[in-house]
Design an enzyme around this catalytic site. Structure first.
Site, short mmCIF file in Angstrom:
data_model
loop_
_atom_site.label_atom_id
_atom_site.label_comp_id
_atom_site.label_asym_id
_atom_site.label_seq_id
_atom_site.Cartn_x
_atom_site.Cartn_y
_atom_site.Cartn_z
CB SER A 117 -45.17 21.73 31.89
OG SER A 117 -44.38 21.10 31.22
CG ASP A 159 -46.62 14.17 30.10
OD1 ASP A 159 -45.64 14.41 29.19
OD2 ASP A 159 -47.14 14.84 30.83
CG HIS A 168 -46.62 17.74 28.37
ND1 HIS A 168 -46.40 17.52 29.65
CD2 HIS A 168 -46.15 18.95 28.06
CE1 HIS A 168 -45.80 18.34 30.15
NE2 HIS A 168 -45.43 19.39 29.22
#
Length: 443
Positions: free
Chosen positions: A301, A386, A415
């Site tokens: 991320s 995501d 995610h």
């Protein structure tokens, strides 16, 4: 030196813990499951090709009959181009069709209300993602700007401070809270440094953090296996305080830190962050215990972004692993498509942040522009579902990387990451860290 299989086994638990706590990888169980599947097994479509989606709603893993669902279909993060509702007959229904005329991702969002609660499922069709190109501009002085920034930062001595953490040490590893100066303003980077106790030369792994503010435990299990590990925070405060303090800071003074000083490329929040990652490499490279060559960086991320940035800015980094990197193609929203986290130029941010100076500053920090300078092998991992970091954005960066790259794609992931993927990432990291040493011994 431990065997690769031993290293692999010891590292898995720690990597799973990181992915669960820092990246929100696990999905909570629910009695109602909304399953959405594209009509092609690989989720991949050509420009102009129609995609349809099959919907099944399960209650206690049994298909529900005659239940109404609502759906919305359109490019990810954009206003849907098609909406409707349908009653499931025989436990499922096929909805759509939709298509795209440019490379990108078409998302189908399905919702159902059961006993007063709303449940949701998504699937995302990929339209030639390998052809996605950045919208972000490359400043003419981009590299000059960062070379000067690094040189300026290195005029400041690291002045490291190490505090032994006896309760975290093992019989094989000493664990410290480490801090060092990272820029001309005198700010410091804090992290957890793990160093094998036995005399010798070791490879080093730098773990860069996901978004937010939190304490860090350190990568002790990996250090026990024969490597130096440094797990850093980026906010200039100790990483060993009680968790409640970080929660308060995240809700208070450090909330939305990624917007701070976006109007000034020399004062934007991420400048000290990016430089802090480089100074972390400076520190690792200076250690007497470092083997001098095998140094990697890894994160997911925001950390996936920082891994790419660090590898681009410091050629001493020999490999990188990046999961669903944020901060890619930030200007996508200004061109009618999804942009990267933290979604600077869309929604409620648009009126406040869509200013010429802020857009220009974003170009100096966009991962797309760092990705152009990657020269080392990289492992990349993500999925199509995501919603935090849109796949359109990270493909914009991935597609400009010319160095060897290994993509571990699991289409249905968002995610978050399956344990099997974590195992693969772990094995790749360990093989890279110890590969050169094995080759030297063989010769």
């Amino acid at each position: 030196m431990k065997s690769i299989s031993r290293l692999f086994a010891l590292g898995i638990l720690l990597l799973c813990q990181f992915c669960h706590e820092a990246l929100g990888q696990s999905r909570p169980p629910a009695p109602i499951q909304v399953l959405v599947s594209p009509d092609k097994a690989d989720w991949s479509y050509k420009i102009g090709e129609e995609a349809s989606f099959r919907v099944t709603v399960l209650r206690h893993q049994v298909a529900m009959e005659n239940i109404k669902v609502t759906y919305a279909i359109g490019p990810e993060k954009m206003v849907p181009t098609r909406k409707g509702e349908v009653v499931l007959k025989g436990g499922n229904a096929v909805i759509g069709k939709g298509k795209m005329t440019t490379p990108g991702f078409l998302r189908c969002d399905v919702r159902v209300s059961v006993d007063g609660a709303v449940y949701r499922g998504i699937a995302t069709a990929a339209y030639q993602p390998e052809d996605i190109r950045p919208t972000q501009s490359l400043p003419a002085d981009f590299r000059e700007f960062w070379e000067k920034a690094k040189a300026d930062a290195r005029t400041v001595p690291l002045n490291p401070v190490m505090t032994l953490l006896p309760d975290r040490c093992t019989d094989k590893t000493n664990v410290y809270e480490l801090s060092f100066q990272n820029d001309i303003a005198g700010s410091r980077i804090y992290g957890i440094l793990c160093v094998p106790r036995a005399k010798g030369k070791y490879p080093a792994l730098l773990q860069v953090p996901g978004a937010g503010i939190r304490p860090y435990p350190g990568l002790t299990a990996l250090a026990d296996s024969g490597m130096i590990t440094l797990q850093i925070g980026i906010h200039g405060i100790s990483v060993t305080h009680p968790p409640a303090l970080y929660a308060d800071l995240g809700r208070g003074g450090m909330r939305d830190y990624f917007y701070v000083n976006l109007d000034d490329r020399d004062r934007y929040y991420y400048k000290r962050v990016y430089l802090g990652c480089v100074r972390a490499v400076d520190y690792l490279a200076s250690m007497a215990e470092f083997d001098g060559s095998n140094l990697g960086v890894w994160g997911g991320s925001q950390g996936g972004a920082l891994a790419i940035v660090t590898a681009a800015l410091d050629k001493r980094v020999k490999f990188l692993a990046s999961q669903y990197p944020a901060l890619c193609d930030l200007t996508g929203y200004l061109h009618g498509r999804a942009g990267g986290w933290p979604h600077l130029f869309t929604g409620n941010n648009l009126n406040f942040l869509n200013k010429e100076d802020k857009v220009k500053t974003s170009a100096y920090y966009d991962v797309v522009n760092f990705a152009r300078d990657i020269e080392i092998p990289g492992l990349y991992a993500w999925g199509y579902n995501d919603e935090t970091v849109p796949p359109t954005s990270y493909y914009s960066a991935y597609n400009v990387i010319k160095a060897p790259k290994d993509l571990r794609l699991v289409q249905e992931t968002g995610h978050w990451t399956y344990p099997e993927q974590i195992n693969e990432i772990n094995e790749w990291l360990i093989n890279k860290l110890f590969g050169n040493q094995k080759e030297k011994k063989a010769n």
